[in-house]
Design a protein around this motif. Structure first.
Motif, PDB file in Angstrom:
ATOM      1  N   ASP A 173       0.547  -1.103   0.463  1.00 48.45           N
ATOM      2  CA  ASP A 173      -0.100  -0.114  -0.306  1.00 48.45           C
ATOM      3  C   ASP A 173       1.133   1.047   0.438  1.00 48.45           C
ATOM      4  O   ASP A 173       0.357   2.062  -0.587  1.00 48.45           O
ATOM      5  N   ALA A 174       2.074   0.722   0.818  1.00 46.55           N
ATOM      6  CA  ALA A 174       3.385   2.302   0.793  1.00 46.55           C
ATOM      7  C   ALA A 174       2.913   2.622  -0.578  1.00 46.55           C
ATOM      8  O   ALA A 174       3.318   3.981  -1.069  1.00 46.55           O
ATOM      9  N   LEU A 175       3.520   1.538  -1.742  1.00 42.69           N
ATOM     10  CA  LEU A 175       3.738   2.226  -2.997  1.00 42.69           C
ATOM     11  C   LEU A 175       3.452   2.574  -4.130  1.00 42.69           C
ATOM     12  O   LEU A 175       2.810   3.539  -4.773  1.00 42.69           O
ATOM     13  N   MET A 176       1.618   1.836  -2.979  1.00 42.44           N
ATOM     14  CA  MET A 176       0.618   2.120  -3.971  1.00 42.44           C
ATOM     15  C   MET A 176       0.381   3.949  -4.044  1.00 42.44           C
ATOM     16  O   MET A 176       0.333   4.831  -4.758  1.00 42.44           O
ATOM     17  N   ARG A 177       0.648   4.440  -2.649  1.00 42.63           N
ATOM     18  CA  ARG A 177       0.642   5.768  -2.035  1.00 42.63           C
ATOM     19  C   ARG A 177       1.500   6.484  -3.211  1.00 42.63           C
ATOM     20  O   ARG A 177       1.283   7.904  -3.714  1.00 42.63           O
ATOM     21  N   TYR A 250      -2.123  -3.698  -9.319  1.00 43.47           N
ATOM     22  CA  TYR A 250      -1.677  -3.830  -8.413  1.00 43.47           C
ATOM     23  C   TYR A 250      -3.760  -3.979  -8.087  1.00 43.47           C
ATOM     24  O   TYR A 250      -3.150  -5.007  -6.896  1.00 43.47           O
ATOM     25  N   ILE A 251      -4.719  -3.478  -8.346  1.00 45.87           N
ATOM     26  CA  ILE A 251      -5.776  -3.533  -8.050  1.00 45.87           C
ATOM     27  C   ILE A 251      -6.168  -5.161  -7.736  1.00 45.87           C
ATOM     28  O   ILE A 251      -7.049  -5.580  -7.530  1.00 45.87           O
ATOM     29  N   SER A 252      -5.600  -5.185  -9.291  1.00 42.19           N
ATOM     30  CA  SER A 252      -6.081  -6.486  -9.992  1.00 42.19           C
ATOM     31  C   SER A 252      -5.641  -7.811  -9.361  1.00 42.19           C
ATOM     32  O   SER A 252      -6.374  -8.447  -8.764  1.00 42.19           O
ATOM     33  N   LEU A 253      -4.755  -6.837  -8.631  1.00 41.26           N
ATOM     34  CA  LEU A 253      -3.773  -8.681  -9.386  1.00 41.26           C
ATOM     35  C   LEU A 253      -4.229  -8.819  -6.847  1.00 41.26           C
ATOM     36  O   LEU A 253      -3.663 -10.134  -6.986  1.00 41.26           O
ATOM     37  N   SER A 254      -4.662  -7.394  -6.271  1.00 42.97           N
ATOM     38  CA  SER A 254      -4.943  -7.648  -4.746  1.00 42.97           C
ATOM     39  C   SER A 254      -6.157  -8.652  -4.697  1.00 42.97           C
ATOM     40  O   SER A 254      -6.303  -8.971  -4.252  1.00 42.97           O
ATOM     41  N   SER A 255      -6.409  -7.934  -6.523  1.00 41.46           N
ATOM     42  CA  SER A 255      -8.123  -9.038  -6.524  1.00 41.46           C
ATOM     43  C   SER A 255      -8.243 -10.259  -7.059  1.00 41.46           C
ATOM     44  O   SER A 255      -9.186 -11.069  -6.069  1.00 41.46           O
ATOM     45  N   HIS A 256      -7.143 -10.513  -7.666  1.00 39.55           N
ATOM     46  CA  HIS A 256      -7.051 -12.165  -7.610  1.00 39.55           C
ATOM     47  C   HIS A 256      -5.850 -12.630  -6.265  1.00 39.55           C
ATOM     48  O   HIS A 256      -6.839 -14.110  -6.040  1.00 39.55           O
ATOM     49  N   ASN A 259      -9.525 -13.976  -4.016  1.00 42.65           N
ATOM     50  CA  ASN A 259     -10.269 -14.334  -4.734  1.00 42.65           C
ATOM     51  C   ASN A 259      -9.661 -15.876  -4.462  1.00 42.65           C
ATOM     52  O   ASN A 259     -10.558 -15.960  -4.048  1.00 42.65           O
ATOM     53  N   ILE A 260      -8.633 -15.854  -4.623  1.00 45.65           N
ATOM     54  CA  ILE A 260      -8.116 -17.310  -4.274  1.00 45.65           C
ATOM     55  C   ILE A 260      -8.169 -17.444  -2.639  1.00 45.65           C
ATOM     56  O   ILE A 260      -8.876 -18.333  -2.387  1.00 45.65           O
ATOM     57  N   THR A 261      -8.039 -16.681  -1.618  1.00 47.37           N
ATOM     58  CA  THR A 261      -8.403 -16.550  -0.312  1.00 47.37           C
ATOM     59  C   THR A 261      -9.978 -17.286  -0.608  1.00 47.37           C
ATOM     60  O   THR A 261      -9.920 -17.628   0.964  1.00 47.37           O
TER      61      THR A 261
END
Length: 322
Positions: A173-177, A250-256, A259-261
């Protein structure tokens, strides 16, 4: 602070202050560049009115955060330019407005604080450019200032490439900010560059008395400024798109990952739901439940629950849900 560069009729160049203005008035073939840095508005207005500058042009020059523009008046042309006083590879920049009053034999530039491009030209190229024409000085100031933008943007490209690698290896999240902050700054810069591209397009499309297109040298200088700001605008647009792609990735990877979890949790829940149902049925302890009296009932039910769990686990693994 007032700094003055006087090109006399005989070709001599003199540096000084306000005392050179009278000499300029007395010599018909002379040219002058007056730079006003941090002068009070009353003092600036007094000087500009002495050069017969239009009151509306003076008001525009003194208005804070006025969009860059070009406007022609009877005795001069006003160019409002958004320069910078500091800039770094993190896209932290401090903009400041520079106003150019461009007349037939004079150029007056005024700005509230330090202007890197103006200082550079006053120290090195100002004399040579003033010998050519006053408009060459103004155009060169814009060109050099755009160069400072360009150098920092190219440095930012390396930082953006490193940030992209970090996000791919271990996004956080720090990198995303940081990426979102870069994107916000790029939007502001792109807006400034779009204004300047519009100004140079006007200069190449319309005839301004004090910036004549029929002069080949002047037209070449205008095109140089236009090409540099077009490149800056395209670079900021490209970096903005890259930042947007990084955010979407990043959002797509986080969503993926989410979804796995959620799929794992769903599988676990699906396995335990029938087992919980069986346990609930046989945990009611009604008096007339025949299975409760059966000697091996506990082991049968336990084996059945174990078999159901294994069958569901096999089914989910076959469907590649685990």
């Amino acid at each position: 602070m007032m700094r003055t560069l006087l090109l006399e009729a005989d070709g001599r160049v003199t540096r000084g202050g306000e005392e050179l203005i009278a000499r300029w008035h007395d010599e018909a073939g002379s040219r002058i560049w007056i730079d006003l840095q941090g002068e009070g508005q009353a003092r600036e207005r007094e000087l500009l009115e002495a050069f017969d500058c239009h009151p509306l042009a003076i008001d525009d020059a003194h208005r804070e955060r006025h969009p860059p523009k070009i406007e022609e008046f009877e005795t001069h042309t006003l160019v409002l330019y958004r320069g910078i006083s500091s800039f770094d590879a993190e896209l932290n920049f401090a903009p400041q407005q520079i106003a150019f009053f461009l007349g037939e034999r004079f150029l007056i530039s005024l700005h509230p604080g330090l202007a890197l491009s103006v200082d550079r030209l006053l120290a090195h190229e100002g004399e040579t450019l003033l010998r050519r024409s006053a408009e060459h000085v103004a155009l060169r100031v814009m060109y050099v200032s755009a160069g400072y933008y360009l150098d920092s943007l190219l440095e930012f490209e390396n930082a953006l490439s490193d940030l992209e690698d970090e996000l791919m290896e271990d996004g956080s999240d720090a990198l995303m900010r940081r990426v979102i902050a870069y994107r916000s700054r790029l939007v502001k810069m792109r807006r400034v560059f779009r204004y300047h591209v519009g100004i140079t397009q006007e200069l190449t499309a319309y005839d301004y008395e004090h910036l004549p297109r029929d002069n080949e040298d002047t037209l070449h200088a205008i095109n140089d400024v236009h090409e540099r700001f077009e490149r800056l605008h395209s670079l900021t647009q490209m970096y903005y798109d890259i930042c947007g792609d990084l955010i979407d990735g990043y959002i797509s990877l986080s969503s993926h990952q989410l979804n796995i979890t959620m799929r794992v949790l769903t599988v676990i829940t699906a396995i335990f739901v029938p087992l919980t149902f069986i346990a609930g049925v046989y945990g009611m302890n009604f008096a007339h439940m025949p299975e409760l009296a059966y000697r091996w009932g506990y082991f049968v039910v336990l084996g059945m629950m174990f078999a159901i769990g294994l069958c569901l686990l096999w089914l989910f693994r076959r469907r590649k849900w685990l």
